[in-house]
Design a protein around this motif. Structure first.
Motif, PDB file in Angstrom:
ATOM      1  N   ALA A 104     -34.965   8.840 -18.930  1.00  0.00           N
ATOM      2  CA  ALA A 104     -35.597   8.367 -17.685  1.00  0.00           C
ATOM      3  C   ALA A 104     -36.621   7.278 -18.002  1.00  0.00           C
ATOM      4  CB  ALA A 104     -36.254   9.532 -16.960  1.00  0.00           C
ATOM      5  N   GLN A 105     -37.315   7.478 -19.119  1.00  0.00           N
ATOM      6  CA  GLN A 105     -38.313   6.468 -19.495  1.00  0.00           C
ATOM      7  C   GLN A 105     -37.640   5.212 -20.063  1.00  0.00           C
ATOM      8  OE1 GLN A 105     -40.359   9.174 -22.008  1.00  0.00           O
ATOM      9  NE2 GLN A 105     -41.442  10.125 -20.280  1.00  0.00           N
ATOM     10  N   LYS A 106     -36.524   5.452 -20.819  1.00  0.00           N
ATOM     11  CA  LYS A 106     -35.870   4.346 -21.512  1.00  0.00           C
ATOM     12  C   LYS A 106     -34.941   3.541 -20.588  1.00  0.00           C
ATOM     13  CE  LYS A 106     -33.022   3.607 -25.608  1.00  0.00           C
ATOM     14  NZ  LYS A 106     -32.122   4.278 -26.535  1.00  0.00           N
ATOM     15  N   MET A 107     -34.095   4.247 -19.821  1.00  0.00           N
ATOM     16  CA  MET A 107     -33.070   3.562 -19.024  1.00  0.00           C
ATOM     17  C   MET A 107     -33.412   3.505 -17.538  1.00  0.00           C
ATOM     18  SD  MET A 107     -29.671   4.826 -20.998  1.00  0.00           S
ATOM     19  CE  MET A 107     -28.680   3.411 -20.575  1.00  0.00           C
ATOM     20  N   GLY A 108     -34.498   4.099 -17.177  1.00  0.00           N
ATOM     21  CA  GLY A 108     -34.914   4.045 -15.774  1.00  0.00           C
ATOM     22  C   GLY A 108     -34.547   5.315 -15.031  1.00  0.00           C
ATOM     23  N   GLY A 109     -35.433   5.672 -14.092  1.00  0.00           N
ATOM     24  CA  GLY A 109     -35.233   6.895 -13.297  1.00  0.00           C
ATOM     25  C   GLY A 109     -33.906   6.909 -12.557  1.00  0.00           C
ATOM     26  N   PRO A 110     -33.536   5.803 -11.884  1.00  0.00           N
ATOM     27  CA  PRO A 110     -32.278   5.812 -11.129  1.00  0.00           C
ATOM     28  C   PRO A 110     -31.060   6.141 -11.991  1.00  0.00           C
ATOM     29  CG  PRO A 110     -33.624   3.965 -10.420  1.00  0.00           C
ATOM     30  CD  PRO A 110     -34.322   4.584 -11.601  1.00  0.00           C
ATOM     31  N   PHE A 111     -31.090   5.721 -13.286  1.00  0.00           N
ATOM     32  CA  PHE A 111     -29.945   6.018 -14.162  1.00  0.00           C
ATOM     33  C   PHE A 111     -29.761   7.527 -14.313  1.00  0.00           C
ATOM     34  CE2 PHE A 111     -28.115   6.969 -18.336  1.00  0.00           C
ATOM     35  CZ  PHE A 111     -26.934   6.235 -18.274  1.00  0.00           C
ATOM     36  N   VAL A 112     -30.866   8.225 -14.550  1.00  0.00           N
ATOM     37  CA  VAL A 112     -30.801   9.679 -14.750  1.00  0.00           C
ATOM     38  C   VAL A 112     -30.439  10.385 -13.434  1.00  0.00           C
ATOM     39  CG1 VAL A 112     -32.153  11.727 -15.379  1.00  0.00           C
ATOM     40  CG2 VAL A 112     -32.388   9.617 -16.690  1.00  0.00           C
ATOM     41  N   LYS A 169     -40.642  12.802 -13.068  1.00  0.00           N
ATOM     42  CA  LYS A 169     -41.610  11.884 -12.409  1.00  0.00           C
ATOM     43  C   LYS A 169     -40.909  10.623 -11.875  1.00  0.00           C
ATOM     44  CE  LYS A 169     -44.811  14.646 -14.029  1.00  0.00           C
ATOM     45  NZ  LYS A 169     -44.765  15.894 -13.296  1.00  0.00           N
ATOM     46  N   VAL A 170     -39.698  10.827 -11.367  1.00  0.00           N
ATOM     47  CA  VAL A 170     -38.945   9.690 -10.815  1.00  0.00           C
ATOM     48  C   VAL A 170     -39.099   9.683  -9.302  1.00  0.00           C
ATOM     49  CG1 VAL A 170     -36.686   8.599 -10.551  1.00  0.00           C
ATOM     50  CG2 VAL A 170     -37.237   9.819 -12.664  1.00  0.00           C
ATOM     51  N   SER A 171     -39.614   8.584  -8.799  1.00  0.00           N
ATOM     52  CA  SER A 171     -39.698   8.467  -7.338  1.00  0.00           C
ATOM     53  C   SER A 171     -39.021   7.170  -6.919  1.00  0.00           C
ATOM     54  CB  SER A 171     -41.153   8.506  -6.873  1.00  0.00           C
ATOM     55  OG  SER A 171     -41.834   7.400  -7.392  1.00  0.00           O
ATOM     56  N   LEU A 172     -38.407   7.215  -5.735  1.00  0.00           N
ATOM     57  CA  LEU A 172     -37.696   6.045  -5.206  1.00  0.00           C
ATOM     58  C   LEU A 172     -38.392   5.575  -3.938  1.00  0.00           C
ATOM     59  CD1 LEU A 172     -34.044   7.490  -5.402  1.00  0.00           C
ATOM     60  CD2 LEU A 172     -35.215   6.170  -7.169  1.00  0.00           C
ATOM     61  N   SER A 173     -38.003   4.396  -3.493  1.00  0.00           N
ATOM     62  CA  SER A 173     -38.520   3.923  -2.208  1.00  0.00           C
ATOM     63  C   SER A 173     -37.821   4.702  -1.092  1.00  0.00           C
ATOM     64  CB  SER A 173     -38.212   2.433  -2.050  1.00  0.00           C
ATOM     65  OG  SER A 173     -36.804   2.258  -2.006  1.00  0.00           O
ATOM     66  N   ALA A 174     -38.387   4.661   0.100  1.00  0.00           N
ATOM     67  CA  ALA A 174     -37.779   5.357   1.240  1.00  0.00           C
ATOM     68  C   ALA A 174     -36.360   4.839   1.460  1.00  0.00           C
ATOM     69  CB  ALA A 174     -38.624   5.132   2.489  1.00  0.00           C
ATOM     70  N   GLN A 175     -36.221   3.513   1.335  1.00  0.00           N
ATOM     71  CA  GLN A 175     -34.900   2.893   1.496  1.00  0.00           C
ATOM     72  C   GLN A 175     -33.925   3.424   0.428  1.00  0.00           C
ATOM     73  OE1 GLN A 175     -34.928  -1.289   0.789  1.00  0.00           O
ATOM     74  NE2 GLN A 175     -33.021  -1.666   1.880  1.00  0.00           N
ATOM     75  N   GLY A 176     -34.447   3.579  -0.778  1.00  0.00           N
ATOM     76  CA  GLY A 176     -33.639   4.090  -1.887  1.00  0.00           C
ATOM     77  C   GLY A 176     -33.145   5.502  -1.617  1.00  0.00           C
ATOM     78  N   GLY A 198     -26.677   4.470  -8.603  1.00  0.00           N
ATOM     79  CA  GLY A 198     -27.782   3.818  -9.301  1.00  0.00           C
ATOM     80  C   GLY A 198     -28.333   2.646  -8.504  1.00  0.00           C
ATOM     81  N   ALA A 199     -27.412   1.825  -7.967  1.00  0.00           N
ATOM     82  CA  ALA A 199     -27.845   0.647  -7.206  1.00  0.00           C
ATOM     83  C   ALA A 199     -28.473   1.040  -5.870  1.00  0.00           C
ATOM     84  CB  ALA A 199     -26.661  -0.277  -6.980  1.00  0.00           C
ATOM     85  N   SER A 200     -27.963   2.121  -5.260  1.00  0.00           N
ATOM     86  CA  SER A 200     -28.524   2.510  -3.956  1.00  0.00           C
ATOM     87  C   SER A 200     -29.941   3.065  -4.121  1.00  0.00           C
ATOM     88  CB  SER A 200     -27.625   3.545  -3.282  1.00  0.00           C
ATOM     89  OG  SER A 200     -27.618   4.729  -4.034  1.00  0.00           O
ATOM     90  N   MET A 201     -30.225   3.594  -5.308  1.00  0.00           N
ATOM     91  CA  MET A 201     -31.573   4.117  -5.542  1.00  0.00           C
ATOM     92  C   MET A 201     -32.575   2.991  -5.780  1.00  0.00           C
ATOM     93  SD  MET A 201     -30.667   7.394  -7.883  1.00  0.00           S
ATOM     94  CE  MET A 201     -29.612   8.682  -7.239  1.00  0.00           C
ATOM     95  N   ASP A 202     -32.030   1.873  -6.200  1.00  0.00           N
ATOM     96  CA  ASP A 202     -32.880   0.706  -6.443  1.00  0.00           C
ATOM     97  C   ASP A 202     -32.177  -0.488  -5.787  1.00  0.00           C
ATOM     98  OD1 ASP A 202     -34.692  -1.053  -7.359  1.00  0.00           O
ATOM     99  OD2 ASP A 202     -34.307  -0.746  -9.509  1.00  0.00           O
ATOM    100  N   PRO A 203     -32.208  -0.573  -4.432  1.00  0.00           N
ATOM    101  CA  PRO A 203     -31.358  -1.520  -3.691  1.00  0.00           C
ATOM    102  C   PRO A 203     -31.482  -2.967  -4.157  1.00  0.00           C
ATOM    103  CG  PRO A 203     -32.410  -0.004  -2.184  1.00  0.00           C
ATOM    104  CD  PRO A 203     -33.024   0.245  -3.520  1.00  0.00           C
ATOM    105  N   ALA A 204     -32.607  -3.326  -4.768  1.00  0.00           N
ATOM    106  CA  ALA A 204     -32.765  -4.708  -5.233  1.00  0.00           C
ATOM    107  C   ALA A 204     -31.749  -5.036  -6.330  1.00  0.00           C
ATOM    108  CB  ALA A 204     -34.182  -4.904  -5.750  1.00  0.00           C
ATOM    109  N   LYS A 205     -31.232  -3.994  -6.989  1.00  0.00           N
ATOM    110  CA  LYS A 205     -30.303  -4.223  -8.110  1.00  0.00           C
ATOM    111  C   LYS A 205     -28.828  -4.190  -7.677  1.00  0.00           C
ATOM    112  CE  LYS A 205     -33.279  -2.829 -11.879  1.00  0.00           C
ATOM    113  NZ  LYS A 205     -33.641  -1.772 -12.814  1.00  0.00           N
TER     114      LYS A 205
END
Lengths: 249, 260
Positions: free
Chosen positions: A48-56, A127-134, A210-217
């Motif tokens: 989660a720390q290395k590859m990002g919360g959305p990946f996990v 400790k992974v949190s997303l945006s409301a949109q995510g 993964g992309a929906s959790m971080d829509p900018a990506k």
């Protein structure tokens, strides 16, 4: 004596309540199907720390979707067909699509519970949190991802009749997807294999999640994954529905 | 008991059913009248279950027409299913559901939702008071049979189809079921049943059809069939009790060979 055709809504409500009662009775297997995603959340904290919360989170949801869509749905369909439960239901004035819709609605509810569970545990454990949109996008994509596995399960139940064979095939498929999911993308070196993994049913679902959790990506690849997922659903569900028999004889 | 000969609830006309190249039912025709108990008799593999499954809408038949209460079962399957109550040879329900939940499910899908109190009342009527929480598999054969029959008739259908309803029942349970079937007739229901028991056919059926190798080979009242065939040499040859029974007629017509 009057013949009355029951309202579809009444039929659905009765079937849905019974399916819910069955799901509640099988709560142990529901918990087990949520177990693997939770294990991922607990053991993948460094990722989660290395590859990002959305990946996990997306990996955990994608693996959970396989247990629900592929295992739970397929095996319950195969069991009920083998035991003649569908045959009894089909004697009633219940359209077959209503019987299926009730079953699928239960699975969609399970998907919602899974996704919510992953988000909660992900937040407190990793400790992974997303945006409301995510969060909102992820719920919709989880349903779409669930549809990929439900249709795959439908195809297996459609093409195979024997319960034991279906049981074996779903377990092998689950294992393959889990291996691909947990190690495939990380360990694969060959670019062609990597590409195949990315656009496999598992890869597409994970990529979209993964992309929906971080829509900018969300990028061109994610859109391709979305289209490929729709294609999977159409092909799997088409084959599954066309070949499905309500009895094993 | 009066049978309304002018009105039929079920009309099977020139029915044929095939499984690949195998013809299971060939040009079968018969009618079941309102307030009649009609028996479908035949050796194993004769085509009884295929005929019944076609009426129930469980299999697609090759040709012919089936109407229930004047409506074609293919054109209007939901009406046909709503007009019928069916008890299969072996009934299965979700093993996780208890007796009350099963009854709630089927009362709902037949469009007659029932409260728990009403269901308790029904269970009391059939001697299953106190079994509300039991799973179907925990009931005895006779109890399962009573529950199945309640489910089949929960919507007060015009036509009741019973596929070998007394198989596996002890004499007491079988007699009790006969009384229930006769009570259905008194209430104006039509009953179509399949059976291997000639005693049962003689005891409760108003008319019977003997089906063999997919074809109806005789159709009449049990007594008329006996009277018509009692002097046939084949019937006399198989008669064992001095007087000709329906079983003797059946064996003479369908042959002595054991079927698969």
């Amino acid at each position: 004596m009057e013949t009355t055709i029951p309202k579809t809504s009444t039929v659905f409500a009765s079937l849905f309540r019974a399916d819910l009662q069955v799901a509640f009775s099988n709560r142990r297997s529901v918990i087990i199907s949520l177990l693997v995603p939770m294990i991922i959340l607990f053991t993948w904290k460094p990722f989660a720390q290395k590859m990002g919360g959305p990946f996990v989170l997306s990996t955990a949801v994608a693996i959970g979707l396989i247990s629900i869509g592929l295992m739970a749905y397929t095996l319950s369909m195969a069991r009920d067909r083998e035991k003649g439960i569908f045959q009894r239901l089909r004697l009633a004035p219940a359209p077959t699509w209503v019987i299926m819709t009730s079953r699928i609605t239960i699975q969609l509810m399970m998907i919602m519970v899974l996704t919510l569970g992953v988000f909660i545990v992900g937040f407190y454990q990793d400790k992974v949190s997303l945006s409301a949109q995510g969060y909102i996008c992820s719920f919709f994509v989880a349903i779409l991802g669930g549809a990929v596995y439900l249709s795959l399960g439908q195809m297996i139940a459609g093409l195979l009749k024997n319960f034991e064979t279906i049981n074996a095939v779903t377990r092998i498929t689950y294992f393959c997807f889990m291996m691909v999911g947990t190690m495939g993308e990380i360990l694969a070196v060959n670019p062609t294999v990597k590409q195949m993994i990315r656009f496999s049913p598992y890869g597409c679902v994970r990529m979209m999640l993964g992309a929906s959790m971080d829509p900018a990506k969300w990028n061109q690849d994610t859109t391709t994954a979305l289209l490929v997922s729709f294609a999977y659903i159409i092909v799997f569900a088409g084959l599954g529905i066309k070949n499905f028999r309500w009895e094993t004889k | 008991m009066t049978i309304d000969q002018d009105k039929y609830i079920l009309n099977v006309d020139d029915l044929s059913v095939s499984y690949g190249d195998f013809v299971a039912v060939k040009n079968v025709s018969f009618k079941v009248m309102h307030g009649e108990i009609f028996g479908l008799l035949g050796p194993n593999g004769a085509g009884k279950t295929s005929t019944l499954s076609s009426i129930e809408g469980l299999i697609r038949y090759k040709s012919g027409t089936i109407t229930v209460d004047g409506k074609d079962v293919k054109a209007d399957p939901l009406y046909a299913k709503a007009s019928m109550g069916v008890q299969l040879q072996a009934t299965s329900f979700q093993p996780e559901l208890n007796v009350v939940q099963i009854l709630q499910l089927f009362s709902g899908i037949y469009g007659v939702p029932m409260s728990r109190d009403r269901i308790r009342g029904i269970l009391k009527e059939i001697g299953l008071e106190g079994h509300e929480k039991k799973k179907f598999s925990q009931l005895s054969g006779g109890q399962q049979q009573r529950i199945s029959l309640v489910i089949s008739t929960i919507h007060n259908p015009k036509l009741i189809l019973l596929d070998e309803p007394t198989t596996g029942l002890d004499p007491q349970a079988r007699r009790q079921l006969w009384e229930r079937i006769e009570a259905f007739r008194e209430q104006g229901h039509a009953v179509l049943l399949t059976t291997h028991s000639m005693e049962e056919a003689e005891a409760i059926c108003d008319r019977i059809a003997i089906i063999d190798r997919g074809q109806v080979i005789a159709i009449d009242t049990p007594q008329t069939l006996i009277d018509t065939h009692k002097n046939d040499p084949d019937v006399i040859a198989v008669s064992r009790r001095g007087k000709v029974t329906l079983e003797d007629v059946f064996i003479a017509l369908t042959g002595k060979t054991v079927r698969a």
